[in-house]
Design an enzyme around this catalytic site. Structure first.
Site, PDB file in Angstrom:
ATOM      1  N   GLU A 129      -7.402  -8.591  11.417  1.00 46.52           N
ATOM      2  CA  GLU A 129      -7.979  -7.336  10.913  1.00 46.52           C
ATOM      3  C   GLU A 129      -9.215  -7.691  10.086  1.00 46.52           C
ATOM      4  O   GLU A 129      -9.094  -8.372   9.058  1.00 46.52           O
ATOM      5  CB  GLU A 129      -6.946  -6.627  10.033  1.00 46.52           C
ATOM      6  CG  GLU A 129      -7.479  -5.373   9.385  1.00 46.52           C
ATOM      7  CD  GLU A 129      -6.454  -4.685   8.483  1.00 46.52           C
ATOM      8  OE1 GLU A 129      -5.709  -5.377   7.766  1.00 46.52           O
ATOM      9  OE2 GLU A 129      -6.424  -3.445   8.490  1.00 46.52           O
TER      10      GLU A 129
ATOM     11  N   CYS B 130      -7.832   1.466   7.579  1.00 45.85           N
ATOM     12  CA  CYS B 130      -6.801   0.831   8.411  1.00 45.85           C
ATOM     13  C   CYS B 130      -7.021   1.098   9.899  1.00 45.85           C
ATOM     14  O   CYS B 130      -6.651   0.285  10.729  1.00 45.85           O
ATOM     15  CB  CYS B 130      -5.421   1.273   7.978  1.00 45.85           C
ATOM     16  SG  CYS B 130      -5.327   3.044   7.780  1.00 45.85           S
TER      17      CYS B 130
ATOM     18  N   GLY C 264      -0.459  -1.021   2.932  1.00 45.79           N
ATOM     19  CA  GLY C 264      -1.209  -2.204   2.542  1.00 45.79           C
ATOM     20  C   GLY C 264      -1.198  -3.233   3.647  1.00 45.79           C
ATOM     21  O   GLY C 264      -1.052  -2.892   4.830  1.00 45.79           O
ATOM     22  N   SER C 265      -1.337  -4.483   3.273  1.00 48.63           N
ATOM     23  CA  SER C 265      -1.502  -5.537   4.279  1.00 48.63           C
ATOM     24  C   SER C 265      -0.155  -5.941   4.889  1.00 48.63           C
ATOM     25  O   SER C 265       0.884  -5.844   4.237  1.00 48.63           O
ATOM     26  CB  SER C 265      -2.166  -6.746   3.632  1.00 48.63           C
ATOM     27  OG  SER C 265      -1.360  -7.185   2.564  1.00 48.63           O
TER      28      SER C 265
ATOM     29  N   GLU D 178       3.122   1.135   6.160  1.00 51.54           N
ATOM     30  CA  GLU D 178       1.884   1.502   6.862  1.00 51.54           C
ATOM     31  C   GLU D 178       0.930   0.331   6.666  1.00 51.54           C
ATOM     32  O   GLU D 178       0.384   0.142   5.577  1.00 51.54           O
ATOM     33  CB  GLU D 178       1.287   2.783   6.259  1.00 51.54           C
ATOM     34  CG  GLU D 178       2.173   4.005   6.377  1.00 51.54           C
ATOM     35  CD  GLU D 178       2.288   4.543   7.801  1.00 51.54           C
ATOM     36  OE1 GLU D 178       1.484   4.161   8.670  1.00 51.54           O
ATOM     37  OE2 GLU D 178       3.204   5.346   8.037  1.00 51.54           O
ATOM     38  N   LEU D 179       0.731  -0.469   7.720  1.00 52.41           N
ATOM     39  CA  LEU D 179       0.032  -1.748   7.548  1.00 52.41           C
ATOM     40  C   LEU D 179      -1.300  -1.770   8.298  1.00 52.41           C
ATOM     41  O   LEU D 179      -1.853  -0.738   8.621  1.00 52.41           O
ATOM     42  CB  LEU D 179       0.970  -2.876   7.985  1.00 52.41           C
ATOM     43  CG  LEU D 179       2.397  -2.812   7.383  1.00 52.41           C
ATOM     44  CD1 LEU D 179       3.282  -3.904   7.932  1.00 52.41           C
ATOM     45  CD2 LEU D 179       2.347  -2.866   5.858  1.00 52.41           C
TER      46      LEU D 179
END
Ligand code: NAD
Length: 478
Positions: free
Chosen positions: A380, A286, A232-233, A252-253
């Protein structure tokens, strides 16, 4: 499955559990109500942890071939029900159906890889006599299940990113509690149904839907949970890292991934890939291609061809076969994207293509000569927006790429292998792709980032390492 107005209870301990609260789920595309979804309380989370605790010893003692068989069967059933699965993703996430089908096909692969890896979890022997005093001892390592895993997932790949957590957890012998994104609960409940049919022991997979700040937070802080695997963020990832204390944490960003295009390459070929990388699933990926740095000798040609290719993309209903671009996940994201585009234009960027708004669809937008300090460059974007800037060398482009708080994957197109390998050395990312865009992933490769793009790696073998503990055994023959 007809997703129209289904009511979804929680899935705990192998059964459906009603809650006090249900919230409506709306289609991001046409804002029609598509379901009523249980909103778990902290007490419901507690019940899920108890159910997982009961399954813990069952999974821990289950032989590898049986864990593999469950995962293989999940893959098989999902394959048989793939069209139904794709329609769920298209409905709840507004992912165009052709991309939703692609996601389901990859999810099948991910569970197959998980089944295979379940059979390969082993250790190594250690030559203890390498140290004085270590003579006559046999040492080896084994890997044991870590314990209950909390899997917290985002909206953008509601089946495959869930598979990247549920697959390795079960492969390693751990029960899982899955907390999917608020916008994509139906994919998670669909998996629960399949897992049950595949022979998952009760409590081996539990699904608790609801708000991140209640359900996610309760999971992250529960001492009975031993590992948190989150995609996520970065904002939420940092919070989780703080709240999880000594639990194992995989993060996992996000990213603002880029590609470098050197002179002399085949521009048509690069443009085709780059347009896909920038706009697939409305840029809400992502490793979406957000920044393109093109050598000055081919810059004008690149922009012309990139813009022409972008204008071929069709906007529309996610269920239409021809749709390339559909609605963004929320209206707020459309508003935010427009603000960021405006900011870039005010700071001097040119608009090569876009931007227009059709309901919650933002047309694919191409910005050129973008100030690196504006948000479309340094944050992002997670939207169908890409920037193309001119550089005089790959070296200069690498400096721009590294001037980022993120570091997930990066691409370099060049005909000069020396230039490519120098870029490999210099780029601050988890993965470098030579002669490809950064938007490439197959599901067994090690995948993850550095800096604010996260910690730890996924890809089944690597995720199993994160979700298991090493134990050392020493036999003293003295
Ligand atoms: P998000 O961070 O808003 O939400 C992700 C999950 O976290 C959701 O399930 C949410 O409910 C939960 N959550 C929210 N607050 C929480 C809290 N306080 N405690 C625990 N859990 C909480 O992300 P999103 O908008 O769903 O997804 C988009 C983001 O995900 C982007 O930044 C994207 O780059 C990232 N992403 C990364 C990868 C990767 O592999 N690196 C893959 C896909 C998406």
């Amino acid at each position: 499955m007809n997703t129209t107005l289904v009511k979804k209870d929680l899935y705990i301990g192998g059964g459906h559990v009603a809650t006090n609260d249900y919230v409506p789920l709306y289609s991001p595309y046409n804002q029609m109500k598509i379901a009523e979804v249980a909103e778990a309380s902290r007490a419901d989370v507690d019940q899920a942890v108890e159910a997982a605790e009961k399954a813990r010893l069952i999974l821990r003692k289950m032989p590898a071939h049986k864990r593999a068989a469950i995962l293989e069967k999940i893959a098989r059933i999902l394959d048989e029900r793939s069209e139904e699965a794709a329609k769920i993703i298209a409905s709840e996430a507004a992912k165009p159906i052709k991309f939703a089908r692609g996601e389901v096909a990859r999810t099948v692969q991910t569970y197959k890889f998980a089944a295979e890896e379940a059979k390969r979890i082993g250790g190594e022997t250690i030559p203890l006599d390498a140290a004085p005093g270590g003579e006559n001892r046999i040492a080896y390592t084994i890997r044991e299940p870590v314990g209950i895993v909390a899997a917290i997932t985002p909206f953008n790949f509601p089946m495959n990113l869930v598979a990247h957590k549920v697959g390795p957890s079960i492969a390693a012998g751990n029960p899982v509690i899955l907390k999917p994104a608020e916008q994509t609960p139906l994919s998670a409940y669909f998996l629960a149904e399949i897992a049950e049919d595949a022979g998952m022991p009760a409590g081996g997979l539990n699904v608790v839907t609801g708000k991140g700040e209640t359900v996610g937070d309760a999971l992250v802080k529960d001492p009975r949970i031993k590992a948190v695997t989150f995609t996520g963020s970065p904002e939420v990832g940092k919070l989780i890292r703080r709240n999880a204390e000594l639990k194992k944490v995989t993060l996992e960003l996000g990213s603002n991934s880029g590609v470098i295009v050197d002179q002399g390459v085949d521009v048509d070929k690069v443009v085709k890939r780059a347009v896909q990388g920038a706009f697939a699933f409305q840029g809400q990926v992502c490793i979406s291609l957000q920044r393109i740095y093109v050598h000055e000798n081919i810059y004008e040609e690149f922009i012309k061809k990139f813009t022409a290719e972008t204008q071929q993309l069709r906007l529309g209903d996610p269920h239409d076969e021809d749709t390339d671009i559909s609605a963004m996940i929320s209206k707020d994201d459309v508003t935010r994207s427009v603000d960021w585009i405006e900011e870039a234009i005010k700071a001097g960027a040119g608009l090569a293509s876009g931007y227009s708004i059709h309901g919650h669809i933002l047309s694919p937008t191409v910005l050129v000569n973008v100030d690196p300090n504006t948000k479309v460059s340094c944050q992002e974007v997670f939207a169908p927006i890409v920037m193309i800037n001119k550089v005089s060398s790959v070296k200069e482009a690498v400096a721009y790429m590294n001037d980022s708080k993120y570091g997930l994957q990066a691409g370099v197109y060049t005909n000069d292998i020396g230039v490519g390998l120098d870029a490999v050395d210099e780029l601050e990312v988890g993965g470098v792709l030579i002669n490809d865009i950064p938007t490439f992933r197959v599901d067994h490769m090690p995948y993850g980032g550095i800096k604010e793009s996260g910690t730890g790696r996924e890809g089944l073998k690597y995720a199993i390492d994160e979700l298991s503990e090493m134990k050392l055994v020493i036999i003293n023959k003295n």
